[in-house]
Design a protein around this motif. Structure first.
Motif, PDB file in Angstrom:
ATOM      1  N   ASP A  45       0.825  -1.203   0.000  1.00  0.00           N
ATOM      2  CA  ASP A  45       0.000   0.000   0.000  1.00  0.00           C
ATOM      3  C   ASP A  45       0.861   1.254   0.000  1.00  0.00           C
ATOM      4  O   ASP A  45       0.557   2.239  -0.687  1.00  0.00           O
ATOM      5  CB  ASP A  45      -0.928  -0.004   1.222  1.00  0.00           C
ATOM      6  CG  ASP A  45      -2.012  -1.063   1.128  1.00  0.00           C
ATOM      7  OD1 ASP A  45      -2.082  -1.746   0.093  1.00  0.00           O
ATOM      8  OD2 ASP A  45      -2.793  -1.202   2.081  1.00  0.00           O
TER       9      ASP A  45
ATOM     10  N   TYR B 143      -7.848   3.124  -3.470  1.00  0.00           N
ATOM     11  CA  TYR B 143      -7.622   3.613  -2.112  1.00  0.00           C
ATOM     12  C   TYR B 143      -8.961   3.868  -1.426  1.00  0.00           C
ATOM     13  O   TYR B 143      -9.822   4.553  -1.966  1.00  0.00           O
ATOM     14  CB  TYR B 143      -6.796   4.896  -2.147  1.00  0.00           C
ATOM     15  CG  TYR B 143      -6.593   5.525  -0.796  1.00  0.00           C
ATOM     16  CD1 TYR B 143      -5.673   5.002   0.110  1.00  0.00           C
ATOM     17  CD2 TYR B 143      -7.314   6.651  -0.419  1.00  0.00           C
ATOM     18  CE1 TYR B 143      -5.485   5.580   1.351  1.00  0.00           C
ATOM     19  CE2 TYR B 143      -7.125   7.237   0.821  1.00  0.00           C
ATOM     20  CZ  TYR B 143      -6.209   6.701   1.693  1.00  0.00           C
ATOM     21  OH  TYR B 143      -6.034   7.274   2.926  1.00  0.00           O
TER      22      TYR B 143
ATOM     23  N   LYS C 234      -6.470   2.190   3.342  1.00  0.00           N
ATOM     24  CA  LYS C 234      -5.774   1.086   2.698  1.00  0.00           C
ATOM     25  C   LYS C 234      -6.211   0.970   1.242  1.00  0.00           C
ATOM     26  O   LYS C 234      -7.220   1.528   0.827  1.00  0.00           O
ATOM     27  CB  LYS C 234      -6.062  -0.235   3.430  1.00  0.00           C
ATOM     28  CG  LYS C 234      -5.526  -0.278   4.857  1.00  0.00           C
ATOM     29  CD  LYS C 234      -5.823  -1.616   5.499  1.00  0.00           C
ATOM     30  CE  LYS C 234      -5.261  -1.673   6.914  1.00  0.00           C
ATOM     31  NZ  LYS C 234      -5.528  -2.980   7.572  1.00  0.00           N
ATOM     32  N   TYR C 235      -5.427   0.208   0.491  1.00  0.00           N
ATOM     33  CA  TYR C 235      -5.761  -0.072  -0.904  1.00  0.00           C
ATOM     34  C   TYR C 235      -6.455  -1.424  -0.993  1.00  0.00           C
ATOM     35  O   TYR C 235      -6.000  -2.406  -0.412  1.00  0.00           O
ATOM     36  CB  TYR C 235      -4.502  -0.085  -1.771  1.00  0.00           C
ATOM     37  CG  TYR C 235      -3.981   1.282  -2.118  1.00  0.00           C
ATOM     38  CD1 TYR C 235      -4.287   1.877  -3.330  1.00  0.00           C
ATOM     39  CD2 TYR C 235      -3.197   1.980  -1.215  1.00  0.00           C
ATOM     40  CE1 TYR C 235      -3.799   3.140  -3.654  1.00  0.00           C
ATOM     41  CE2 TYR C 235      -2.705   3.243  -1.520  1.00  0.00           C
ATOM     42  CZ  TYR C 235      -3.014   3.808  -2.732  1.00  0.00           C
ATOM     43  OH  TYR C 235      -2.540   5.057  -3.044  1.00  0.00           O
TER      44      TYR C 235
END
Length: 285
Positions: free
Chosen positions: A211, A238, A244-245
């Motif tokens: 990430d 995202y 977070k991704y």
């Protein structure tokens, strides 16, 4: 018979009293003040990390570097994306965890501090001086263990007006507890473009290297990273709520559909060529 009934009644009443009575410890606990579940202590009510995505920070703010020299924030911007951390150097626990988590993630990256991106760590405690910043700088650049660490990871101190202005710009809300002499503050890091625009926030004390890599590539507008990173940016999205991704299914489906169409087109072209080439060979024979 009557006396027997009376004895049974007295025994039942005594048993009822015994069952309804509370131990002394439980009674004391009931008399003690109760903290309502889900209610923050007064000190923590205004502590948090707001995502001011897309906002630019004031690059003219001045701080002091590890040698005590005055520096403007813009000296650390202009060429590379920047990871910003707001901590204080004498923090007994949380700030160290933030810096350690960032250190672990950066050591796992193929990108390098000083070459591909910079880290700017600033103390929120205006009473902290250069000597503490210098110690932290030597410690973490040494633990990072790559040549760019000393030039790419900066530890700054500053005065309260500048600290508060920067904290407000990035949405970092903290409070000072005079009783303990400590700061209550959120934990997380911020990603900025070379121009000083906020692009990503990561919460907590651990930051997945995948990430972080994607966020740096995105903040650099594709100027760092590999072609694979560009593909991953297409497939991963995202999430501001989690910091977070996550895999973006629609993009994956689109990519898979495009690849399927391409393969079908190649297969049809091969079959078409084979059918046309077959009769020509027979006629020549």
């Amino acid at each position: 018979m009557k006396s027997q009934i009376e004895r049974l009644a007295i025994l039942a009443l005594a048993l009822l009293i015994l069952l309804s009575a509370k131990p002394a410890k439980a009674q004391l606990e009931d008399d003690a003040p109760v903290q309502t579940a889900g209610v923050r202590p007064a000190l923590l009510r205004n502590v948090g990390l707001d995502q001011n995505l897309g906002d630019s920070i004031p690059l003219d703010l001045t701080f002091r570097d590890e040698q005590g020299h005055p520096v403007a924030l813009r000296q650390f911007f202009g060429e590379k994306p920047v990871i910003l951390t707001l901590v204080y150097y004498q923090c007994p626990m949380l700030c160290t965890e933030v810096l350690n988590g960032l250190l672990r993630s950066t050591k796992e990256l193929p990108l390098e501090i000083g070459k591909d991106f910079s880290i700017v760590t600033i103390s929120i405690d205006p009473s902290e001086r250069t000597v503490l910043a210098s110690v932290k700088h030597q410690l973490y650049s040494g633990l990072y263990g790559r040549p760019g660490g000393p030039q790419g990871w900066h530890f700054l101190t500053g005065d309260e007006p500048q600290i508060k202005a920067l904290a407000q710009a990035v949405g970092f809300r903290y409070a000072y507890d005079s009783a303990s002499g400590q700061f209550a503050h959120p934990s997380g890091i911020m990603l900025l473009t070379p121009e000083g625009k906020l692009t990503r926030y990561f919460f907590g004390i651990t930051y997945p290297s995948r990430d972080l890599r994607l966020a740096l590539v995105e903040a650099s507008q594709g100027k760092i990273g590999s072609p694979i990173d560009q593909i991953l940016l297409y497939c991963y999205h995202y999430d501001p709520q989690t910091g977070k991704y996550g895999l973006l299914i629609s993009h994956v489906i689109q990519a898979a559909g495009g690849l399927t169409v391409l393969l079908l087109g190649v297969a049809i072209a091969i079959l078409f060529r084979h059918e046309n080439y077959g009769p020509q060979r027979k006629s020549r024979a």
